[in-house]
Design a protein around this motif. Structure first.
Motif, PDB file in Angstrom:
ATOM      1  N   VAL A 172     -12.081  -3.596  -2.230  1.00  0.00           N
ATOM      2  CA  VAL A 172     -11.362  -3.256  -3.447  1.00  0.00           C
ATOM      3  C   VAL A 172      -9.996  -3.927  -3.397  1.00  0.00           C
ATOM      4  CG1 VAL A 172     -10.389  -1.365  -4.801  1.00  0.00           C
ATOM      5  CG2 VAL A 172     -12.573  -1.072  -3.625  1.00  0.00           C
ATOM      6  N   PRO A 173      -9.568  -4.553  -4.491  1.00  0.00           N
ATOM      7  CA  PRO A 173      -8.218  -5.151  -4.483  1.00  0.00           C
ATOM      8  C   PRO A 173      -7.163  -4.082  -4.232  1.00  0.00           C
ATOM      9  CG  PRO A 173      -9.501  -5.942  -6.351  1.00  0.00           C
ATOM     10  CD  PRO A 173     -10.294  -4.835  -5.734  1.00  0.00           C
ATOM     11  N   TRP A 174      -6.270  -4.359  -3.313  1.00  0.00           N
ATOM     12  CA  TRP A 174      -5.194  -3.419  -2.995  1.00  0.00           C
ATOM     13  C   TRP A 174      -3.938  -3.824  -3.736  1.00  0.00           C
ATOM     14  CZ3 TRP A 174      -0.251  -3.568  -1.342  1.00  0.00           C
ATOM     15  CH2 TRP A 174       0.331  -2.366  -0.915  1.00  0.00           C
ATOM     16  N   ASP A 175      -3.266  -2.851  -4.351  1.00  0.00           N
ATOM     17  CA  ASP A 175      -1.937  -3.085  -4.907  1.00  0.00           C
ATOM     18  C   ASP A 175      -1.224  -1.742  -4.962  1.00  0.00           C
ATOM     19  OD1 ASP A 175      -2.184  -1.784  -7.592  1.00  0.00           O
ATOM     20  OD2 ASP A 175      -3.681  -3.350  -7.910  1.00  0.00           O
ATOM     21  N   PRO A 176       0.079  -1.726  -5.189  1.00  0.00           N
ATOM     22  CA  PRO A 176       0.824  -0.462  -5.144  1.00  0.00           C
ATOM     23  C   PRO A 176       0.310   0.600  -6.106  1.00  0.00           C
ATOM     24  CG  PRO A 176       2.342  -2.315  -5.057  1.00  0.00           C
ATOM     25  CD  PRO A 176       0.989  -2.890  -5.333  1.00  0.00           C
ATOM     26  N   SER A 177      -0.332   0.192  -7.214  1.00  0.00           N
ATOM     27  CA  SER A 177      -0.787   1.177  -8.193  1.00  0.00           C
ATOM     28  C   SER A 177      -1.985   1.974  -7.715  1.00  0.00           C
ATOM     29  CB  SER A 177      -1.126   0.489  -9.527  1.00  0.00           C
ATOM     30  OG  SER A 177      -2.300  -0.291  -9.402  1.00  0.00           O
ATOM     31  N   ASN A 178      -2.732   1.471  -6.720  1.00  0.00           N
ATOM     32  CA  ASN A 178      -3.905   2.223  -6.262  1.00  0.00           C
ATOM     33  C   ASN A 178      -3.863   2.542  -4.772  1.00  0.00           C
ATOM     34  OD1 ASN A 178      -4.582  -0.109  -4.881  1.00  0.00           O
ATOM     35  ND2 ASN A 178      -6.313  -0.649  -6.168  1.00  0.00           N
ATOM     36  N   TYR A 237      -8.421  14.493  14.590  1.00  0.00           N
ATOM     37  CA  TYR A 237      -7.567  13.356  14.279  1.00  0.00           C
ATOM     38  C   TYR A 237      -8.486  12.273  13.706  1.00  0.00           C
ATOM     39  CZ  TYR A 237      -3.885  15.348  17.313  1.00  0.00           C
ATOM     40  OH  TYR A 237      -2.928  16.154  17.887  1.00  0.00           O
ATOM     41  N   VAL A 238      -8.000  11.519  12.737  1.00  0.00           N
ATOM     42  CA  VAL A 238      -8.862  10.564  12.034  1.00  0.00           C
ATOM     43  C   VAL A 238      -8.186   9.206  11.950  1.00  0.00           C
ATOM     44  CG1 VAL A 238      -9.987  10.013   9.832  1.00  0.00           C
ATOM     45  CG2 VAL A 238      -9.978  12.368  10.662  1.00  0.00           C
ATOM     46  N   ILE A 239      -8.965   8.154  12.220  1.00  0.00           N
ATOM     47  CA  ILE A 239      -8.554   6.771  11.942  1.00  0.00           C
ATOM     48  C   ILE A 239      -9.673   6.157  11.116  1.00  0.00           C
ATOM     49  CG2 ILE A 239      -7.876   4.536  12.875  1.00  0.00           C
ATOM     50  CD1 ILE A 239      -7.290   5.982  15.538  1.00  0.00           C
ATOM     51  N   ALA A 240      -9.413   5.882   9.843  1.00  0.00           N
ATOM     52  CA  ALA A 240     -10.435   5.347   8.935  1.00  0.00           C
ATOM     53  C   ALA A 240     -10.108   3.906   8.579  1.00  0.00           C
ATOM     54  CB  ALA A 240     -10.521   6.204   7.671  1.00  0.00           C
ATOM     55  N   MET A 241     -11.171   3.089   8.451  1.00  0.00           N
ATOM     56  CA  MET A 241     -10.987   1.669   8.141  1.00  0.00           C
ATOM     57  C   MET A 241     -11.972   1.224   7.073  1.00  0.00           C
ATOM     58  SD  MET A 241     -10.379   0.252  12.022  1.00  0.00           S
ATOM     59  CE  MET A 241     -11.279   1.597  12.768  1.00  0.00           C
ATOM     60  N   ARG A 242     -11.483   0.390   6.154  1.00  0.00           N
ATOM     61  CA  ARG A 242     -12.334  -0.227   5.145  1.00  0.00           C
ATOM     62  C   ARG A 242     -11.689  -1.539   4.710  1.00  0.00           C
ATOM     63  NH1 ARG A 242     -13.832   1.574  -0.033  1.00  0.00           N
ATOM     64  NH2 ARG A 242     -13.987  -0.669  -0.341  1.00  0.00           N
ATOM     65  N   SER A 243     -12.501  -2.421   4.133  1.00  0.00           N
ATOM     66  CA  SER A 243     -11.999  -3.717   3.689  1.00  0.00           C
ATOM     67  C   SER A 243     -11.271  -3.605   2.360  1.00  0.00           C
ATOM     68  CB  SER A 243     -13.148  -4.710   3.543  1.00  0.00           C
ATOM     69  OG  SER A 243     -13.646  -5.097   4.798  1.00  0.00           O
ATOM     70  N   VAL A 244     -10.243  -4.421   2.209  1.00  0.00           N
ATOM     71  CA  VAL A 244      -9.550  -4.582   0.936  1.00  0.00           C
ATOM     72  C   VAL A 244      -9.327  -6.071   0.723  1.00  0.00           C
ATOM     73  CG1 VAL A 244      -8.406  -2.336   0.981  1.00  0.00           C
ATOM     74  CG2 VAL A 244      -7.288  -4.291   2.049  1.00  0.00           C
ATOM     75  N   THR A 245      -8.954  -6.427  -0.489  1.00  0.00           N
ATOM     76  CA  THR A 245      -8.596  -7.816  -0.766  1.00  0.00           C
ATOM     77  C   THR A 245      -7.133  -7.881  -1.138  1.00  0.00           C
ATOM     78  OG1 THR A 245      -9.277  -7.614  -3.077  1.00  0.00           O
ATOM     79  CG2 THR A 245     -10.925  -8.416  -1.526  1.00  0.00           C
ATOM     80  N   LEU A 246      -6.484  -8.944  -0.678  1.00  0.00           N
ATOM     81  CA  LEU A 246      -5.064  -9.169  -0.957  1.00  0.00           C
ATOM     82  C   LEU A 246      -4.873 -10.583  -1.493  1.00  0.00           C
ATOM     83  CD1 LEU A 246      -3.236  -7.701   2.186  1.00  0.00           C
ATOM     84  CD2 LEU A 246      -3.206  -6.771  -0.130  1.00  0.00           C
ATOM     85  N   PRO A 247      -4.058 -10.758  -2.529  1.00  0.00           N
ATOM     86  CA  PRO A 247      -3.792 -12.112  -3.037  1.00  0.00           C
ATOM     87  C   PRO A 247      -3.179 -13.019  -1.973  1.00  0.00           C
ATOM     88  CG  PRO A 247      -2.989 -10.439  -4.557  1.00  0.00           C
ATOM     89  CD  PRO A 247      -3.369  -9.723  -3.300  1.00  0.00           C
TER      90      PRO A 247
END
Length: 636
Positions: free
Chosen positions: A419-425, A546-556
């Motif tokens: 998912v594209p990451w940006d400050p709004s989400n 305790y939790v460490i979660a990871m998932r892919s994001v896209t960055l410009p």
């Protein structure tokens, strides 16, 4: 234990290790037949003995699953009607003419009153004392309810905190003649227990079913999001650049926003309040829906339909005898929808000049034609000053609302890989990242596939996913293990599938984005790279991990490059449970997708060996560094 890639581009490597790396690091591959590969080369070379062993592993797993299901079924029959949550409350109401609007459909205001009443009764059943509505999360209405139909509302407490609790509500409608049923909406409300003479300390909920465990676990993350919601929205609105389009619109076709303004006053009477004299939250919501509908009607000159209510909080109580002033205005109109802002203020005596701000909300309306399709709406012309501010903020809220609905509300199977990451989400991506892992952890049908020296490998097969879960006990303090593995910059020290890790952005104290590069695989010319959002959480309460979660994001700033094959991970991470002094249960989870399923079912033995080797390296890393924490993490 590299997070799985979901789009491998190259061919399958040679040998068991190469197949493991290629297909576990990257697991959403296109159909191999489409690439001219019917089987991984390691299987084509005739590794039949291993295949026979694997066949026995999966046949035994199938038998264990059947036995488990049989035990569950027999247990359910032994219980008669089956288990029912002790906090569950159900309400069924026949929709009469007095409940409907001008279209012969149940008024949303009336529905909100019923929802609030049912949820309040569930909260009070758990608390054993009066409760008041504190907030209501986003509500999306999927179906209208006609006169003569039945509304079925079910509410139960998902989780209790100190003095507040989250209540989950599900609303369906039923046609008594055709026996058809429809989902109307789901809602999440927060209630606060209140006693006159003593402070309330709620007893904890003990979840029993998989659904209850999932809701109980994710409720902590939802609470975290609610507590920062107001500040998050404020920051996003301040930083969200929405281009004004007023200049491009025909002024003669614009409706002045002032023409939609509505103001109404309500006197709170005993029927509007609970047994403590506080106004029902549902009654206030019903009054708000009424003035918002009038404002929307003044714009469209038709009967609008309420489609969504944005998350809101009650800022303070109101009592019998209060006068409530409700104000509404259309903030902005888009092509097929409009946002109406509503504000509620209270005062006690007519001579009072100071009014208490009770609540504000934003409601989204549409106008449906004869075929139930949204009609095109007229444009709005905002007043200069505050009107223009509300106009632009409504455009920003629309984007934020769509991001939140898309990321928070959709099912895991419907989520894209990156998912594209940006400050709004960023807040909602972090929520989805952690909640997805917690939902995976809460599954109750994990099957033990192998065990080597007290390191266990579990698998979980579902329609669209195959998930892995590794588990071991380590003689390290739980908080130290959490801090050590939270630092992805140190992961190459123990995980051979991480060649290098670079911190791209420290989003906040608990979330960071990393660029990961994996080694070159046998038979492949290029290494893989990943852009990963890592979210970490300390326990919300005793018994939480305790939790460490990871998932892919896209960055410009980090697009795919010819030098690497871009890999993606859907859901992976660690959970840590305190088992005693200097003793921690470390669990690693990883969710794979259908392109990987066929390969895994023929190569579990190879995966077990690879997992075991990497997981033992993780254990040694924790033991070697248990007294050597990075200073930057000690303040977490």
């Amino acid at each position: 234990m590299m997070e799985p890639e979901q789009r491998p581009v190259g061919g399958v490597g040679s040998g068991n290790r190469s197949c493991f790396l290629e297909h576990f690091i990257g697991n959403k591959s296109p159909d191999l037949t489409a690439r001219g590969l019917t089987r991984p080369p390691c299987i084509e070379r005739g590794n039949l003995s291993r295949m026979k062993g694997i066949a026995s592993v999966f046949s035994s797993r199938t038998s264990r699953k059947s036995a488990s299901r049989a035990e569950k079924d027999s247990g359910a029959m032994a219980d008669g009607e089956g288990y029912r949550n002790p906090t569950e409350v159900q309400m069924s109401q026949l929709v009469l003419p007095c409940h409907t609007n001008q279209r012969g459909e149940l008024s949303v205001g009336q529905l909100l009153k019923w929802i609030d009443t049912t949820a309040c009764l569930s909260a009070e059943r758990h608390a054993g004392c009066p409760c008041v509505t504190a907030s209501m999360d986003d509500i999306y209405f999927e179906h209208t309810i006609s006169i003569g139909q039945v509304v079925n509302i079910k509410a139960k407490v998902n989780r209790a905190f100190n003095s507040s609790m989250e209540v989950g509500i599900q609303v369906t409608s039923e046609d008594l003649c055709s026996e058809k049923q429809w989902n109307v909406c789901k809602a999440l409300a927060t209630f606060v227990a209140h006693r006159e003479l003593s402070k309330v300390k709620l007893k904890q909920i003990t979840p029993r079913t998989e659904e209850e465990k999932t809701e109980h676990s994710v409720a902590a993350e939802r609470r975290r999001m609610r507590l920062v919601y107001a500040d998050t929205i404020k920051d996003l609105l301040a930083n969200c650049a929405i281009q004004g389009d007023l200049e491009n619109r025909d002024c003669c076709c614009l409706v002045p926003a002032e023409k939609t303004r509505v103001e109404s006053v309500e006197l709170v009477l005993p029927p509007h309040a609970n047994h403590q004299g506080n106004t029902f939250g549902g009654q206030i919501m019903a009054w708000m829906e009424n003035v918002a509908t009038i404002a929307a009607s003044r714009l469209c000159r038709a009967h609008p339909t309420l489609k969504a209510i944005e998350m809101f909080h009650f800022r303070g109580p109101s009592q019998v005898g209060d006068r409530l002033v409700l104000k509404a205005i259309v903030n902005n109109a888009f092509k097929h929808s409009m946002e109406v802002g509503v504000c509620v203020e209270a005062y006690r005596q007519e001579a009072e000049t100071h009014r208490r701000h009770i609540n504000s909300a934003f409601m989204t309306f549409v106008v449906l034609d004869a075929d139930d399709q949204p009609r095109t709406l007229p444009w709005i012309r905002p007043q200069p000053g505050d009107g223009e501010r509300r106009y632009r903020e409504a455009s920003a809220r629309k984007k934020i609302r769509l991001d939140r609905k898309y990321i928070v509300s959709c099912k895991q199977a419907e989520m894209p890989l990156s998912v594209p990451w940006d400050p709004s989400n960023q807040v909602y991506l972090s929520y989805n990242n952690v909640s997805s892992l917690k939902m995976l952890v809460a599954k109750d049908n994990w099957v033990l596939s192998s065990e080597i020296n007290q390191v266990r490998l579990y698998t979980l097969e579902e329609d669209k996913f195959l998930s892995f879960h590794m588990e071991m006990l380590v003689h390290v303090d739980t908080n130290q293990a959490f801090l050590l593995l939270s630092d992805l910059l140190r992961r190459p020290e123990w995980d051979k599938h991480y060649r290098s890790v670079a911190l791209v952005q420290q989003v906040d104290e608990d979330d960071a984005i990393y660029h990961v590069i994996s080694p070159v695989l046998s038979g492949d010319a290029k290494p893989q790279d990943f852009v990963i959002l890592a979210s970490r959480r300390k326990p919300c309460d005793n018994g939480d991990p305790y939790v460490i979660a990871m998932r892919s994001v896209t960055l410009p700033t980090h697009p795919e490059t010819p030098a690497y094959r871009r890999g993606e991970t859907l859901c992976s991470g660690f959970c840590f449970w305190r088992e005693g002094d200097q003793l921690t249960k470390v669990s690693y989870y990883n969710q794979a997708t259908p392109g990987f399923l066929n390969y895994v079912t023929t190569n579990v033995a190879g995966l077990s060996s690879e997992f075991y080797t990497t997981f033992k390296a993780c254990e040694q890393f924790l033991l070697d560094n248990r007294s050597d924490l990075a200073p930057s993490l000690q303040t977490l």
